[in-house]
Design a protein around this motif. Sequence first.
Motif, PDB file in Angstrom:
ATOM      1  N   LEU A  15      -7.765  -1.317   8.881  1.00 19.93           N
ATOM      2  CA  LEU A  15      -9.208  -1.313   8.149  1.00 19.93           C
ATOM      3  C   LEU A  15      -9.993  -1.827   7.626  1.00 19.93           C
ATOM      4  O   LEU A  15     -10.450  -2.686   7.077  1.00 19.93           O
ATOM      5  CB  LEU A  15      -9.779   0.384   8.360  1.00 19.93           C
ATOM      6  CG  LEU A  15     -11.502   0.621   8.274  1.00 19.93           C
ATOM      7  CD1 LEU A  15     -12.214  -0.144   8.851  1.00 19.93           C
ATOM      8  CD2 LEU A  15     -11.509   2.084   7.510  1.00 19.93           C
ATOM      9  N   MET A  16      -8.424  -1.427   6.165  1.00 20.78           N
ATOM     10  CA  MET A  16      -8.631  -3.028   4.919  1.00 20.78           C
ATOM     11  C   MET A  16      -8.384  -4.023   4.973  1.00 20.78           C
ATOM     12  O   MET A  16      -9.572  -5.116   4.555  1.00 20.78           O
ATOM     13  CB  MET A  16      -7.594  -2.225   4.273  1.00 20.78           C
ATOM     14  CG  MET A  16      -7.600  -0.381   3.627  1.00 20.78           C
ATOM     15  SD  MET A  16      -6.492   0.071   2.450  1.00 20.78           S
ATOM     16  CE  MET A  16      -6.824  -1.021   1.085  1.00 20.78           C
ATOM     17  N   VAL A  17      -7.713  -4.597   6.094  1.00 19.82           N
ATOM     18  CA  VAL A  17      -7.470  -6.087   6.963  1.00 19.82           C
ATOM     19  C   VAL A  17      -8.258  -6.393   7.154  1.00 19.82           C
ATOM     20  O   VAL A  17      -9.231  -7.191   7.073  1.00 19.82           O
ATOM     21  CB  VAL A  17      -5.946  -5.912   7.503  1.00 19.82           C
ATOM     22  CG1 VAL A  17      -5.312  -7.244   7.705  1.00 19.82           C
ATOM     23  CG2 VAL A  17      -5.192  -5.561   6.275  1.00 19.82           C
ATOM     24  N   GLU A  18      -9.343  -5.367   8.090  1.00 19.13           N
ATOM     25  CA  GLU A  18     -10.315  -6.441   9.126  1.00 19.13           C
ATOM     26  C   GLU A  18     -11.495  -6.414   8.147  1.00 19.13           C
ATOM     27  O   GLU A  18     -12.349  -7.410   8.350  1.00 19.13           O
ATOM     28  CB  GLU A  18     -10.561  -5.186  10.204  1.00 19.13           C
ATOM     29  CG  GLU A  18      -9.452  -5.146  11.053  1.00 19.13           C
ATOM     30  CD  GLU A  18      -9.898  -7.185  11.729  1.00 19.13           C
ATOM     31  OE1 GLU A  18     -10.587  -7.829  11.307  1.00 19.13           O
ATOM     32  OE2 GLU A  18      -8.003  -7.334  11.472  1.00 19.13           O
ATOM     33  N   THR A  19     -11.634  -5.486   6.857  1.00 19.32           N
ATOM     34  CA  THR A  19     -12.591  -5.902   6.317  1.00 19.32           C
ATOM     35  C   THR A  19     -12.306  -6.901   5.163  1.00 19.32           C
ATOM     36  O   THR A  19     -13.348  -7.152   5.263  1.00 19.32           O
ATOM     37  CB  THR A  19     -12.598  -4.798   4.465  1.00 19.32           C
ATOM     38  OG1 THR A  19     -12.434  -3.088   5.627  1.00 19.32           O
ATOM     39  CG2 THR A  19     -13.514  -4.183   4.264  1.00 19.32           C
ATOM     40  N   THR A  20     -11.134  -7.348   5.187  1.00 21.83           N
ATOM     41  CA  THR A  20     -11.843  -8.162   4.099  1.00 21.83           C
ATOM     42  C   THR A  20     -11.875  -9.505   5.273  1.00 21.83           C
ATOM     43  O   THR A  20     -11.924 -10.688   4.952  1.00 21.83           O
ATOM     44  CB  THR A  20      -9.754  -8.435   3.685  1.00 21.83           C
ATOM     45  OG1 THR A  20      -8.898  -9.065   4.630  1.00 21.83           O
ATOM     46  CG2 THR A  20      -9.399  -7.508   2.562  1.00 21.83           C
TER      47      THR A  20
ATOM     48  N   ALA B 139      -2.394   9.123   4.700  1.00 25.95           N
ATOM     49  CA  ALA B 139      -3.482   7.507   5.300  1.00 25.95           C
ATOM     50  C   ALA B 139      -2.358   7.591   6.392  1.00 25.95           C
ATOM     51  O   ALA B 139      -0.728   7.486   6.267  1.00 25.95           O
ATOM     52  CB  ALA B 139      -3.611   6.364   4.300  1.00 25.95           C
TER      53      ALA B 139
ATOM     54  N   PHE C  85      -7.986   8.420   9.940  1.00 28.55           N
ATOM     55  CA  PHE C  85      -7.318   7.609   9.308  1.00 28.55           C
ATOM     56  C   PHE C  85      -6.558   7.864   7.882  1.00 28.55           C
ATOM     57  O   PHE C  85      -6.053   7.534   6.944  1.00 28.55           O
ATOM     58  CB  PHE C  85      -8.674   7.050   8.431  1.00 28.55           C
ATOM     59  CG  PHE C  85      -9.139   5.891   9.140  1.00 28.55           C
ATOM     60  CD1 PHE C  85      -9.285   4.538   9.576  1.00 28.55           C
ATOM     61  CD2 PHE C  85     -11.085   6.343   9.373  1.00 28.55           C
ATOM     62  CE1 PHE C  85      -9.762   3.504  10.444  1.00 28.55           C
ATOM     63  CE2 PHE C  85     -11.344   4.958   9.620  1.00 28.55           C
ATOM     64  CZ  PHE C  85     -11.050   3.684  10.645  1.00 28.55           C
TER      65      PHE C  85
ATOM     66  N   LEU D 133       0.871  -1.017  -0.185  1.00 25.24           N
ATOM     67  CA  LEU D 133      -0.221   0.087   0.111  1.00 25.24           C
ATOM     68  C   LEU D 133       0.710   1.066  -0.086  1.00 25.24           C
ATOM     69  O   LEU D 133       0.526   2.348  -0.338  1.00 25.24           O
ATOM     70  CB  LEU D 133      -0.903  -0.045   1.281  1.00 25.24           C
ATOM     71  CG  LEU D 133      -1.978  -1.061   1.353  1.00 25.24           C
ATOM     72  CD1 LEU D 133      -2.753  -1.355   2.161  1.00 25.24           C
ATOM     73  CD2 LEU D 133      -3.027  -0.028  -0.101  1.00 25.24           C
TER      74      LEU D 133
ATOM     75  N   LEU E  95      -5.792   2.860   8.400  1.00 24.69           N
ATOM     76  CA  LEU E  95      -6.603   2.628   7.673  1.00 24.69           C
ATOM     77  C   LEU E  95      -5.783   1.135   6.609  1.00 24.69           C
ATOM     78  O   LEU E  95      -7.308   0.505   6.528  1.00 24.69           O
ATOM     79  CB  LEU E  95      -6.127   4.198   6.083  1.00 24.69           C
ATOM     80  CG  LEU E  95      -6.569   3.451   4.883  1.00 24.69           C
ATOM     81  CD1 LEU E  95      -8.215   3.767   5.356  1.00 24.69           C
ATOM     82  CD2 LEU E  95      -6.194   4.366   3.964  1.00 24.69           C
ATOM     83  N   VAL E  96      -4.653   0.986   7.034  1.00 25.25           N
ATOM     84  CA  VAL E  96      -4.292  -0.413   6.217  1.00 25.25           C
ATOM     85  C   VAL E  96      -5.196  -1.111   7.610  1.00 25.25           C
ATOM     86  O   VAL E  96      -5.129  -2.303   6.860  1.00 25.25           O
ATOM     87  CB  VAL E  96      -2.264  -0.539   6.427  1.00 25.25           C
ATOM     88  CG1 VAL E  96      -2.728  -1.628   6.459  1.00 25.25           C
ATOM     89  CG2 VAL E  96      -2.037   0.646   5.980  1.00 25.25           C
TER      90      VAL E  96
END
Length: 141
Positions: A36-41, A29, A19, A4, A33-34
């Motif tokens: 959050l992106m990992v937890e979204t996956t 960023a 974020f 990223l 934010l990173v």
Amino acid sequence: MRFLSRRLPITRSIESGAFFIKKDGLRFATPLLVVLMVETTDVVFAADSIPAILAITCNTFVVFTSSVFALLGLWALHFALASLLQLFHYLHYGLALNLVFIGGKTLLEHVLPLSMPLSLGIVGAILLLSMVASLLWPKQE
């Protein structure tokens, strides 16, 4: 983080719990934010496992709790499975066959209903056979 940071300017420290931050007129960023992106996956993969759970049982409590446990333990399971795939080189075939079995069971549930113990036994037997095959026929280096 490296992937990223090549595409987004990312700070190396968490600042003010945001974020994004502005520094020297530029927008950066933050590591949050990173995360959050990992937890979204994680959430996407947990939702993806719901059809597999429904192939085993229609009990809403079991479906809910297994989804919660999928959210809690997905990363640990990933690393455990990655190390097992190196040890048992036929395990990925067993996992693929299990996906085919669960998909077929879901599609044919009304035509050929299978009990939960039988379904779990088949899943376990496929995994066990793929691991035994890996031990009987070692990978050629």
